[in-house]
Design a protein around this motif. Structure first.
Motif, mmCIF file in Angstrom:
data_model
loop_
_atom_site.group_PDB
_atom_site.id
_atom_site.type_symbol
_atom_site.label_atom_id
_atom_site.label_comp_id
_atom_site.label_asym_id
_atom_site.label_seq_id
_atom_site.Cartn_x
_atom_site.Cartn_y
_atom_site.Cartn_z
ATOM 1 N N ARG A 196 0.833 -1.209 0.000
ATOM 2 C CA ARG A 196 0.000 0.000 0.000
ATOM 3 C C ARG A 196 0.862 1.251 0.000
ATOM 4 O O ARG A 196 0.572 2.218 -0.702
ATOM 5 C CB ARG A 196 -0.957 -0.001 1.198
ATOM 6 N N LEU A 197 1.939 1.238 0.784
ATOM 7 C CA LEU A 197 2.848 2.382 0.812
ATOM 8 C C LEU A 197 3.552 2.567 -0.531
ATOM 9 O O LEU A 197 3.703 3.692 -1.009
ATOM 10 C CB LEU A 197 3.881 2.218 1.941
ATOM 11 N N THR A 198 3.951 1.472 -1.145
ATOM 12 C CA THR A 198 4.625 1.538 -2.449
ATOM 13 C C THR A 198 3.688 2.110 -3.506
ATOM 14 O O THR A 198 4.071 3.006 -4.273
ATOM 15 C CB THR A 198 5.127 0.131 -2.849
ATOM 16 N N ALA A 199 2.465 1.589 -3.560
ATOM 17 C CA ALA A 199 1.490 2.087 -4.539
ATOM 18 C C ALA A 199 1.155 3.552 -4.277
ATOM 19 O O ALA A 199 1.051 4.355 -5.216
ATOM 20 C CB ALA A 199 0.222 1.231 -4.503
ATOM 21 N N ARG A 240 7.642 18.260 -3.429
ATOM 22 C CA ARG A 240 6.462 18.677 -2.677
ATOM 23 C C ARG A 240 5.850 17.567 -1.827
ATOM 24 O O ARG A 240 5.002 17.829 -0.985
ATOM 25 C CB ARG A 240 5.399 19.213 -3.639
ATOM 26 N N THR A 241 6.252 16.338 -2.068
ATOM 27 C CA THR A 241 5.664 15.208 -1.348
ATOM 28 C C THR A 241 6.407 14.948 -0.050
ATOM 29 O O THR A 241 7.629 14.884 -0.027
ATOM 30 C CB THR A 241 5.697 13.940 -2.234
ATOM 31 N N THR A 242 5.638 14.755 1.006
ATOM 32 C CA THR A 242 6.223 14.389 2.296
ATOM 33 C C THR A 242 5.903 12.925 2.594
ATOM 34 O O THR A 242 4.993 12.337 1.998
ATOM 35 C CB THR A 242 5.649 15.263 3.438
ATOM 36 N N ILE A 243 6.641 12.384 3.527
ATOM 37 C CA ILE A 243 6.359 11.012 3.965
ATOM 38 C C ILE A 243 4.950 10.944 4.546
ATOM 39 O O ILE A 243 4.230 9.970 4.335
ATOM 40 C CB ILE A 243 7.433 10.530 4.958
ATOM 41 N N VAL A 248 -1.889 4.564 6.358
ATOM 42 C CA VAL A 248 -0.938 3.980 7.299
ATOM 43 C C VAL A 248 -0.485 5.110 8.224
ATOM 44 O O VAL A 248 -0.184 6.204 7.745
ATOM 45 C CB VAL A 248 0.278 3.387 6.538
ATOM 46 N N PRO A 249 -0.412 4.874 9.533
ATOM 47 C CA PRO A 249 0.093 5.923 10.430
ATOM 48 C C PRO A 249 1.506 6.348 10.002
ATOM 49 O O PRO A 249 2.347 5.496 9.669
ATOM 50 C CB PRO A 249 0.109 5.256 11.806
ATOM 51 N N ALA A 250 1.745 7.649 10.010
ATOM 52 C CA ALA A 250 3.031 8.185 9.517
ATOM 53 C C ALA A 250 4.222 7.542 10.227
ATOM 54 O O ALA A 250 5.234 7.257 9.585
ATOM 55 C CB ALA A 250 3.060 9.699 9.667
ATOM 56 N N GLY A 251 4.114 7.296 11.506
ATOM 57 C CA GLY A 251 5.216 6.684 12.241
ATOM 58 C C GLY A 251 5.540 5.276 11.770
ATOM 59 O O GLY A 251 6.684 4.821 11.886
#
Length: 193
Positions: free
Chosen positions: A16-19, A32-35, A44-47
């Motif tokens: 999911r994170l990869t997609a 411009r993109t942040t984690i 997904v929780p940022a942490g």
């Protein structure tokens, strides 16, 4: 309890994170993109992102892997067609099918190539080049199979035409550029002997 279940959840979260990285980086650009943006898009929780990806560069690499996977799925499907000319026409159809996305954001790999090529840090600029090279090599194989003169040059022209129509469609916010120029590419393929 099934010991594979946690791994399945972890693999699902990583996918999911990869997609999400591939999608968000395409839509917003690397700078411009942040984690946190990617985490939100993946639900997904940022942490938790740092468990799977230690840096933003690792997320960019994952996005490039996702682009490679999409290209492989497409070319594997097209390779089932018996005729290389039809395979190339199928590629054009796939490009034109993404015309609304191209008009809004440009080519996913092309926009990353431009952005990463300017930063030239950490080898990501070279990594995106590998994705483009895979496409060029596949197109060149089709032209070789058609036994036309200068298959390498034709592959550069063909992929370059796609990048150009994608860029113009995005710059002018006109998806029909993709439609018209895709039809021109198909006519060109039909004219090859």
């Amino acid at each position: 309890m099934d010991s594979r279940r946690p791994r399945t959840k972890a693999a699902d979260k990583r996918q999911r994170l990869t997609a999400a990285a591939a999608r968000v980086l395409h839509e917003q650009g690397v700078e411009r993109t942040t984690i946190a943006d990617i985490a939100r898009a993946a639900d997904v929780p940022a942490g938790n992102v740092y468990y799977y990806f230690k840096t933003k560069d690792e997320l960019v690499e994952a996005a490039l892997s996702e682009h490679t996977r999409h290209l492989e799925v497409l070319t594997d499907r097209l390779d089932r067609l018996p005729d290389p000319r039809e395979r190339l026409k199928g590629l054009v159809d796939a490009w034109v099918g993404q015309r609304d996305t191209a008009a809004r954001y440009g080519c996913p790999t092309g926009t990353l190539a431009v952005e990463l090529g300017k930063s030239a840090e950490g080898g990501l600029d070279l990594a995106v080049g590998h994705v483009v090279r895979r496409l060029l090599d596949w197109v060149e194989r089709q032209f070789r199979e058609m036994e036309v003169a200068d298959p390498e040059g034709l592959s550069l022209t063909f992929v370059g035409a796609y990048q150009g129509m994608s860029l113009l469609s995005n710059a002018l916010r006109d998806p029909e550029i993709m439609t018209r120029e895709g039809a021109r590419l198909v006519r060109g393929l039909d004219a090859l002997t």
